[in-house]
Design an enzyme around this catalytic site. Structure first.
Site, PDB file in Angstrom:
ATOM      1  N   ARG A  76      25.162  -1.174  18.527  1.00 50.73           N
ATOM      2  CA  ARG A  76      24.914  -2.593  18.750  1.00 50.73           C
ATOM      3  C   ARG A  76      24.677  -3.375  17.454  1.00 50.73           C
ATOM      4  NH1 ARG A  76      20.485  -2.572  23.523  1.00 50.73           N
ATOM      5  NH2 ARG A  76      21.052  -4.788  23.667  1.00 50.73           N
TER       6      ARG A  76
ATOM      7  N   PRO B 150       0.812  -1.203   0.000  1.00 47.50           N
ATOM      8  CA  PRO B 150       0.000   0.000   0.000  1.00 47.50           C
ATOM      9  C   PRO B 150       0.850   1.260   0.000  1.00 47.50           C
ATOM     10  CG  PRO B 150       0.034  -1.018   2.173  1.00 47.50           C
ATOM     11  CD  PRO B 150       0.678  -1.989   1.234  1.00 47.50           C
ATOM     12  N   GLU B 151       0.219   2.360  -0.366  1.00 46.25           N
ATOM     13  CA  GLU B 151       0.907   3.645  -0.352  1.00 46.25           C
ATOM     14  C   GLU B 151       1.457   3.909   1.045  1.00 46.25           C
ATOM     15  OE1 GLU B 151       2.292   7.353  -1.825  1.00 46.25           O
ATOM     16  OE2 GLU B 151       1.678   5.481  -2.763  1.00 46.25           O
TER      17      GLU B 151
END
Length: 276
Positions: free
Chosen positions: A113, A2-3
């Site tokens: 990390r 989806p957009e």
């Protein structure tokens, strides 16, 4: 897919530092950052020389259009951040990827990390990635309470664990899940299937408020300053938190000591009086 919503941090410096600019050079300083790139050798060759297009976000992923059909993906993990830096500025010891966007500026991915990652993916690779399996975006596509309750019905998993499941809702992290549950008055260890429609409505409303407040304050920079805005400023939301990181301190609402516990392996905070 989806957009995707526009990045909400336009005023923070990342969008103007990238959009419409050609990638002049790419340097990978830690190979672990490319662990989600199907062929790590593709990362530099796919990105170098491309013009950066629109920036989008889905959940915790930043997706950047490069060239005609490639997507440059970022996930900052637990300790990553994007830095927009002058090329002459000292390079942070934990800088993992450097992308030069013009003669003066670089976008640097800093991640002590190395829990974050980056990749440049084709449409087929993007469709096969975990991004395609994300749930609705918690900020921009939050489903109605009835739909959220329907997807939680019958589930024994803790409510907080469900909120952190990116397939259920994309974008909530540990800090904001604690704050949402406090605002909704619900204990995070409640089985998700036990929630009433009214309680799920309270969670939905709390999600909207908590995320809006977090954005307004620039996000939550903890004492380690692992998270900073792209322009180097610390997010100010820490001082507004109601429960997260406040174990043993009085609840801002009722005065009861905040309880610190673990729910499904995640550090969690709640008020035993305010949350049922």
């Amino acid at each position: 897919m989806p957009e995707l919503p526009e990045v909400e941090t336009t005023r923070r410096g990342l969008v103007p530092a990238l959009t419409g600019r050609p990638v002049l050079a790419v340097e990978v300083l830690h190979s672990r950052m490319l662990r989600r790139q199907p062929d790590p050798a593709d990362f530099v060759t796919r990105l170098a020389g491309k013009v950066v297009g629109r920036l989008r976000r889905r959940g915790k992923f930043l997706l950047i259009e490069v060239g005609e059909d490639l997507t440059w993906v970022f996930h900052l993990g637990m300790s990553g951040r994007m830095s927009v830096s002058d090329r002459a500025a000292p390079v942070h010891i934990h800088t993992r990827v450097v992308v030069q966007t013009d003669a003066c500026h670089e976008v640097r991915m800093v991640d002590p990390r190395t829990f974050g990652f980056t990749a440049v993916l084709t449409p087929e690779e993007l469709a096969a990635s975990s991004i395609a399996r994300l749930g609705p975006d918690a900020l921009t596509a939050l489903p109605p309470a009835r739909e959220m309750a329907s997807k939680a019905a019958g589930r024994r998993v803790a409510t907080k664990t469900l909120l952190l499941d990116q397939r259920y809702l994309a974008g909530l992290g540990n800090i904001y899940a604690d704050e949402v549950l406090f605002q909704a008055g619900i204990s995070g260890d409640r089985p998700a299937g036990s929630l009433t429609l009214v309680e799920m409505g309270a969670i939905r409303s709390a999600i909207r408020r908590v995320l809006a407040d977090g954005l307004e304050h620039g996000g939550t920079s903890l004492d380690d300053l692992a998270y900073l805005l792209p322009d180097g400023r610390a997010g100010r939301h820490l001082e507004y938190l109601s429960v997260y990181g406040r174990g043993g301190k009085p609840c801002r609402r009722c005065g009861a000591p905040i309880v610190k516990e673990r729910i499904n392996g995640r550090s969690s905070h709640r008020c035993p009086a305010c949350q049922a």
